[in-house]
Each structure stands twice: as C-alpha cells, then as structure tokens.
Design a protein around this motif. Structure first.
Motif, short mmCIF file in Angstrom:
data_model
loop_
_atom_site.label_atom_id
_atom_site.label_comp_id
_atom_site.label_asym_id
_atom_site.label_seq_id
_atom_site.Cartn_x
_atom_site.Cartn_y
_atom_site.Cartn_z
N THR A 127 0.83 -1.21 0.00
CA THR A 127 0.00 0.00 0.00
C THR A 127 0.86 1.26 0.00
N ASN A 128 2.15 1.10 0.34
CA ASN A 128 3.07 2.23 0.39
C ASN A 128 3.38 2.71 -1.03
N PRO A 129 3.16 4.01 -1.31
CA PRO A 129 3.43 4.50 -2.67
C PRO A 129 4.86 4.26 -3.14
N ASP A 130 5.78 4.08 -2.19
CA ASP A 130 7.17 3.78 -2.60
C ASP A 130 7.24 2.48 -3.38
N PHE A 131 6.24 1.62 -3.18
CA PHE A 131 6.27 0.30 -3.82
C PHE A 131 5.16 0.14 -4.85
N LEU A 132 4.56 1.28 -5.24
CA LEU A 132 3.48 1.25 -6.22
C LEU A 132 3.84 2.16 -7.39
N LEU A 133 3.78 1.62 -8.59
CA LEU A 133 4.07 2.42 -9.77
C LEU A 133 2.95 3.40 -10.04
N ALA A 134 3.31 4.62 -10.41
CA ALA A 134 2.32 5.61 -10.85
C ALA A 134 1.88 5.27 -12.27
N PRO A 135 0.68 5.72 -12.66
CA PRO A 135 0.26 5.46 -14.04
C PRO A 135 1.32 5.91 -15.05
N GLY A 136 1.64 5.03 -15.97
CA GLY A 136 2.61 5.35 -17.01
C GLY A 136 4.06 5.34 -16.56
N GLU A 137 4.33 5.00 -15.32
CA GLU A 137 5.71 5.15 -14.82
C GLU A 137 6.71 4.25 -15.54
N LEU A 138 6.32 3.04 -15.87
CA LEU A 138 7.28 2.17 -16.57
C LEU A 138 7.53 2.66 -17.99
N ILE A 139 6.49 3.24 -18.60
CA ILE A 139 6.71 3.82 -19.94
C ILE A 139 7.69 4.98 -19.83
N ALA A 140 7.43 5.87 -18.86
CA ALA A 140 8.31 7.04 -18.69
C ALA A 140 9.74 6.61 -18.43
N SER A 144 13.02 6.45 -23.06
CA SER A 144 14.19 7.16 -23.57
C SER A 144 15.16 6.21 -24.25
N GLN A 145 15.12 4.94 -23.87
CA GLN A 145 16.08 3.98 -24.41
C GLN A 145 15.44 2.83 -25.16
N LEU A 146 14.21 2.50 -24.81
CA LEU A 146 13.59 1.28 -25.33
C LEU A 146 12.32 1.61 -26.10
N GLN A 147 11.95 0.68 -26.95
CA GLN A 147 10.73 0.78 -27.73
C GLN A 147 9.66 -0.07 -27.03
#
Ligand SMILES: C[S@@+](CC[C@H](N)C(=O)[O-])C[C@H]1O[C@@H](n2cnc3c(N)ncnc32)[C@H](O)[C@@H]1O
Length: 182
Positions: A127-140, A144-147
């Motif tokens: 439940t801790n935001p430190d361990f929860l990805l924000a929407p789009g975070e993995l894309i962001a 820059s490097q990957l497709q």
C-alpha cells in the motif's frame, strides 16, 4: 523442494521475444519461478536476490548463476558492465535501480517488468506509494532507451486481486514483433 509457483502470464507471454540462447537476468528473483522458466527455455540465467535460499534446489544447475546481493543498501551494482538478452523484474520496485536495469538490456534485448501499481491499496499489500508504480511510470522510465512493445496498468484477479503495471520493451534498434500468441 519448494512448491512450484504459477508463472506471471505476462512473462510467459513475452518469453519468446528473448533471443534464443541469450542470457537472462532475473532481478529480485525470489524462489526463482521465472529463473526456472528461462532455464527450461534454454537460457543461461543470472538470478539475483538478497535471499537466495529459495534457489537451493537449483544449486549446480548448468547455466545458472546465483548472485546474493542487497540491491538497496548502497552497495555497488553487482553486475557492472553486464548486458542481458532479457531483464526480468516481477513484484519488486526500487526506483533508484531503473538506470541500472535499463543499461543491463543488451542491444537485442528485452525488458519484462511487472509489479504493483497505484490503486493496489484497495486490495492489499503493498500500500506504500514507494512500492506502487504511478500510471505510465514504466513507460516514462523506459521510453528514452527502449521501444514499447506492450504496456498495461489495471486490475488482475489472479493470483489474487491486485492492481499491476507491466511492460514489455525492446532496444529501439530492434524491430517490434507483433501478434504473439497469448
Ligand atoms: C515479492 S518477491 C518477488 C520474487 C520474484 N520476482 C517473483 O515474482 O516470484 C520480492 C523479492 O525481492 C527481494 N528483495 C527485496 N528487497 C531486496 C533488496 N534490498 N535486495 C535484493 N532483493 C530484495 C526479496 O528477497 C524477494 O525475493
């Protein structure tokens, strides 16, 4: 021998994108359910975790490198200069590692990442935001490097109700492969 655990359908789905015979990094591998998948598919695997006791039954397995390392205590990255045909991260998030994770993806490599995401608080831990990805975070983090080959953020009923985010991305100099069977 530990109980076999179900594989992530996301990792299983995109496993065929990993170049044949290429080395795989399973980061925060736990009991190695995806380490076992990629060994069975004929890949050498480097399995990293601070607790590698769940891999004991695999000791001596050809092609397996077990690295016991704490990834968060400020120690140097345990795999300097190493590149992998796939970097697999499931149910683990330590944002300072994003640059190390991205640079570990080889020129023909794949990033397969899946973990809990914003909204999961309604269903249980983490439940801790430190361990929860924000929407789009993995894309962001990756774009820059990957497709980006595929991305999802949403509700999963199995193996227990959760909100997950997951991405499959490849180095930009590699053509996308579409239409993989689910
Ligand atoms: C929820 S488990 C996921 C295991 C595996 N990726 C899977 O999906 O089956 C999280 C893993 O992260 C590892 N981990 C947590 N903190 C860590 C750290 N500081 N350094 C290395 N591994 C860590 C734990 O030991 C645990 O095996």
């Amino acid at each position: 021998m530990p109980e076999p655990r179900a594989l992530s359908p996301w990792i299983r789905r995109f496993a065929p994108l990993v170049p044949a015979g290429a080395a795989v990094l399973d980061l925060a591998c736990g009991r190695g359910r995806h380490t076992r998948l990629f060994l069975a598919r004929g890949h050498p695997v480097t399995a990293v975790d601070r607790d590698v006791s769940g891999l004991e039954d695999l000791a001596g397995q050809p092609g397996l490198e077990i690295v016991e390392a704490d990834l968060e205590d400020g120690s140097p990255w345990p795999l300097p200069g190493r590149r992998f045909g796939a970097v697999v991260v499931v149910n683990y998030l330590w944002r300072p590692l994003f640059p190390r994770i991205l640079e570990s993806v080889a020129a023909d490599g794949v990033l397969l990442y899946e973990t809990f995401a914003a909204g999961n608080e309604a269903y249980g831990h983490p439940t801790n935001p430190d361990f929860l990805l924000a929407p789009g975070e993995l894309i962001a983090a990756a774009q820059s490097q990957l497709q980006i080959v595929a991305y999802e953020h949403g509700y999963l009923a199995q193996p227990r109700p959760a909100i997950k985010q997951r991405i499959c991305a490849v180095r930009a100099d590699r053509p996308l492969v579409l239409g993989l069977d689910r």
